[in-house]
Design a protein around this motif. Structure first.
Motif, mmCIF file in Angstrom:
data_model
loop_
_atom_site.group_PDB
_atom_site.id
_atom_site.type_symbol
_atom_site.label_atom_id
_atom_site.label_comp_id
_atom_site.label_asym_id
_atom_site.label_seq_id
_atom_site.Cartn_x
_atom_site.Cartn_y
_atom_site.Cartn_z
ATOM 1 N N LEU A 117 -17.749 -14.745 -22.942
ATOM 2 C CA LEU A 117 -18.594 -14.874 -24.130
ATOM 3 C C LEU A 117 -19.635 -15.986 -24.003
ATOM 4 N N THR A 118 -19.325 -17.038 -23.256
ATOM 5 C CA THR A 118 -20.342 -18.088 -23.039
ATOM 6 C C THR A 118 -21.304 -17.716 -21.921
ATOM 7 N N SER A 119 -20.968 -16.682 -21.160
ATOM 8 C CA SER A 119 -21.873 -16.063 -20.196
ATOM 9 C C SER A 119 -22.447 -17.058 -19.186
ATOM 10 N N VAL A 120 -23.760 -17.014 -18.975
ATOM 11 C CA VAL A 120 -24.422 -17.841 -17.956
ATOM 12 C C VAL A 120 -24.891 -19.171 -18.518
ATOM 13 N N TYR A 121 -24.414 -19.511 -19.698
ATOM 14 C CA TYR A 121 -24.898 -20.701 -20.397
ATOM 15 C C TYR A 121 -23.860 -21.829 -20.358
ATOM 16 N N ASP A 122 -24.363 -23.040 -20.302
ATOM 17 C CA ASP A 122 -23.505 -24.220 -20.189
ATOM 18 C C ASP A 122 -23.027 -24.607 -21.591
ATOM 19 N N ILE A 123 -21.986 -23.942 -22.026
ATOM 20 C CA ILE A 123 -21.392 -24.173 -23.347
ATOM 21 C C ILE A 123 -19.933 -24.560 -23.131
#
Length: 803
Positions: A363-369
């Motif tokens: 769900l956070t995919s390719v993002y730095d979360i």
């Protein structure tokens, strides 16, 4: 300069990995010589037909089958009570998840035939076996069943309403199970200090798999050792089925019928599509197997299309509330997702796991979360159960985050490309562990985005939009940058290799061919290793007597199965070197292998691989190979592992045109760049990517399973009512590229799974393009309200609604 000697070009250079090799499967398929489950006709074969529930929820008061039993050709009539009395066990439900109070996942017992209660329209209640399909159908219709209708729920709103009718007693609130991930307090603190807070309600509607070949199974009895004179106690159950997972089918049948696994042989021939819908055994498969075992004659059931629509597992069906917290510069501080997943009348293991765990993994995919608050509930309803469907949780998750990011860009005024750039995980952060404890081994997400923008001619959009406007149409562009998880967490594979004296290298694997070209790709890997013509390679799949494994699902076939074939081929060559060394009376390290020939450097010692095989003794049966190998072969059984999942990723971009007067949406440009690691067969990979994208576009624009909330009846029970994607939905060719510059680090070939990637990227890409078209034409307030499918009536009504 003299042209190269074509005879000297190696077979690997022409037919090995990295080449557009024509599929070896296709000749028999296009010439009508394919062998599907329904093509099998056995002597004395009987046919099975079901009578199914016409009610969403009802108590079975009585069943009168006496007239049916006396009809012509009828061999048996079975009810749920009959099977329970015979000791047939229910199918497994999810036991790995919990309810909020800590009790085990709640679900009704799923008997192969409904017993005492029916819980969805289409559930099998009575089975009739007869000597012809028509006799079976006539007799099934003659069975009289009295029902007492019960209150029902078919959608999430009904199921979660106060005092809603319960699908089963163990879940009075209809919540089968739920899971929370992350830190809710930390997320709340991040939202409290955020400069921007974005909220979006997102629906991933229910869809059907719609394989070209409906489910089909034929079961028969064969002597355990092939000796017809053995006593009946030695009989075995032989099952031919259209399936992605023959070993899983065997396991379920074994448990349901009380047989040992070795008493059951499951084989699979050609499969006309699976898409996750054929990943395990169904109740109907158990009934067919029981009937064959009980009657000691072959029994076949081939589903009608309407049976697959109403009783095969459906996909998706999730409603989510997505929230994003960003700082003033647009960097993501926290992500919240609270979702309800409709898992149907029975909480299957895959149905629950896909929505409560597998989808959240990406769900956070390719993002730095790193700060998340996820809460997922699996909800029981009186509908067909949900399960795996191409992407299995990842399309839902990626759709959610990509829709949310585009809305965040509109709300903050930050360009959507720039917003993504600011939040990408950077290459120097690899290996990266996301907040769901999933470890990405490699990825260059901004690099893939940059290539995608160039391929799609992102900068040239304004000119195309002006042309659309001149033609009276609204034009919008959308994109999705994303990744997915592959492998099904099944990383071990056993492969057998047999070098035969007749000049053939036969390879057996437990992965399955179901239209995706895996047979060709595996053959290319054998060519890579052995350097022989591809015509000398025979890939055999789909037989639990030859070997067992997870099967084909989760985009694992080439990176797990292919890696195992590479390892097994290399090990077989090493074994051949040992055998040759013994004949040459030298050390194995001195033997060299190239293109089917073994030599010793600096000597005239030389032997052909197949001649060496001809001199070998018979090989005894192994634990995987039930029958001894014939004499004159080099045989090796190899088990190997890959190091974990792969994380293929991509950037998909599209442009759409909307006709304002009708609301019709058409995809007019589609481009994608896909990081799938090393590519074995580019032609096959493009086919997988493009075919997957069409499936994703189908969900975005036309597909939806609909149940009537007042009657509980499915309104989309056939192709007359269910809209599948057609050629005229897409008015363009696809521009599809693969980026092989970032290989996967968890398997020896650097391959990343590809079978589901196109489906995952297409849906958010298309819906974002429609939202963009509305926003560009003064309807930005309507963009957050878009819900799939974006059918003409929905789009038209939204365009003409007041803000």
């Amino acid at each position: 300069m003299n042209p190269p000697n074509q005879a000297a070009v190696s077979e690997a250079a022409r037919f090995g990995s990295g080449r557009d090799v024509r599929r070896v499967e296709d000749e028999k398929l296009v010439s009508g010589r394919g062998h599907y489950a329904d093509d099998l006709v056995l002597e004395g074969q009987h046919h099975l037909c079901f009578q199914r529930s016409p009610y969403a929820h009802a108590r079975i008061v009585s069943i009168d089958a006496e007239a049916a039993r006396g009809m012509p050709g009828v061999a048996a009539v079975y009810t749920g009570a009959d099977l329970v009395a015979a000791g047939v066990k229910p199918l497994p439900t999810s036991a790995d998840f919990k309810r909020a109070d800590g009790t085990v996942c709640a679900s009704p017992l799923r008997q192969p035939l409904a017993h005492e209660r029916v819980r969805f329209v289409g559930e099998a209640v009575v089975a009739v076996v007869a000597d012809s399909p028509q006799h079976a159908k006539d007799a099934a219709e003659a069975v009289l069943i009295e029902y007492e209708e019960l209150p029902f729920v078919v959608n999430l709103a009904q199921a979660t309403a106060p005092s809603a009718p319960a699908v089963c007693d163990a879940a009075p609130d209809n919540i089968a199970a739920e899971m929370q991930h992350g830190d809710a307090a930390a997320a709340a603190a991040a939202f409290a200090k955020a400069a921007h807070r974005i909220s979006l309600d997102v629906v991933n509607q229910r869809v059907v798999a719609l394989t070209m070949e409906p489910r089909t199974v034929i079961a028969s009895i064969e002597p355990k050792s092939g000796n017809a004179t053995e006593p009946a106690a030695a009989k075995r159950l032989a099952v031919r089925i259209s399936s992605q997972m023959p070993t899983g089918v065997r396991t379920t049948l074994s448990a349901a019928l009380g047989l040992q696994p070795e008493q059951i042989r499951v084989t699979v021939g050609d499969v006309g599509g699976g898409f996750g819908m054929k990943t395990g055994a169904y109740p109907e498969d158990v009934v067919v197997a029981y009937a064959a075992w009980n009657l000691e004659c072959p029994v076949k059931w081939a589903a009608e299309r309407s049976e697959d629509f109403t009783s095969a597992t459906h996909g998706r069906d999730v409603e989510s509330k997505m929230e994003l917290a960003l700082d003033a510069e647009g960097r993501i501080l926290a992500l919240r997702c609270h979702a309800l997943a409709n898992v149907g009348a029975y909480a299957t293991g895959t149905g629950v796991a896909i929505q409560l765990l597998i989808g959240p993994w990406v769900l956070t995919s390719v993002y730095d979360i790193q700060t998340i608050d996820f809460h997922f509930k699996a909800v029981l309803t009186n509908t067909a159960p949900t399960g795996a469907y191409r992407g299995a949780g990842r399309p839902e998750a990626i759709y959610n985050i990509e829709r949310l990011l585009d809305e965040a860009a509109r709300a903050t005024g930050i360009d959507r490309i720039e917003l993504r750039r600011r939040n990408f995980i950077k290459p120097e952060q690899m290996p990266y562990t996301n907040p769901m404890a999933q470890r990405y081994d490699s990825g260059r997400f901004e690099q893939v985005l940059n290539q995608g923008l160039k391929l799609a001619d992102w900068q040239g959009f304004d000119q195309r939009a002006a042309a659309s406007k001149a033609a009276g149409k609204l034009r919008g562009r959308g994109l999705a940058t994303f990744l997915e998880w592959t492998g099904g967490n099944a990383f071990e594979e056993t492969v057998t290799v047999q070098v035969r004296a007749d000049g053939v290298i036969e390879v057996f694997s437990a992965v399955l061919e179901m239209g995706q070209g895996i047979t060709t790709s595996l053959a290319q890997l054998v060519v890579d290793a052995f350097g022989v013509p591809i015509e000398k390679v025979k890939v055999v799949l789909g037989d639990t007597d030859r070997g067992n494994g997870f099967g084909s699902a989760g985009s694992r076939s080439i990176y797990v199965g292919g890696s195992a074939v590479k390892v097994a081929s290399d090990r077989t060559i090493e074994r051949a070197k040992e055998l040759a060394a013994a004949e040459f009376e030298v050390a194995a390290a001195d033997v060299q292998y190239e293109r089917g020939t073994l030599t010793v450097a600096g000597t005239d010692l030389k032997t052909d691989l197949f001649a060496l095989a001809a001199r070998q003794p018979e090989v005894a049966a192994s634990k995987a190979q039930k029958q001894p190998q014939p004499a004159a072969s080099i045989y090796l059984e190899s088990t190997s592992n890959v190091g974990g999942p792969t994380w293929p990723n991509g950037c998909h971009l599209c442009e759409v045109e909307i006709e304002p007067d009708s609301g019709v949406v058409q995809v007019v440009r589609y481009a994608s760049v896909n990081d799938v690691g090393h590519v074995v067969n580019p032609m096959i990979v493009r086919g997988q990517l493009d075919g997957g994208a069409v499936q994703g576009i189908g969900q975005a624009l036309v597909e939806q399973v609909v149940y009537n909330a007042e009657s509980g009846q499915p309104l989309t029970g056939s192709l007359m009512d269910y809209a599948a994607p057609r050629a005229d939905l897409i008015a363009c060719d696809f521009e599809t590229q693969m980026d092989e510059s970032t290989p996967c680090l968890t398997n020896p070939m650097g391959i990343k799974g590809v079978g589901e990637l196109g489906t995952i990227g297409a849906t958010p890409c298309v819906v974002n393009a429609v939202a963009d078209a509305l926003a560009r034409n003064g309807m930005a307030a309507h963009a957050p309200k878009l819900q799939m499918p974006l059918s003409p009536d929905r789009v038209w009504q939204l365009m003409h609604a007041s803000a």
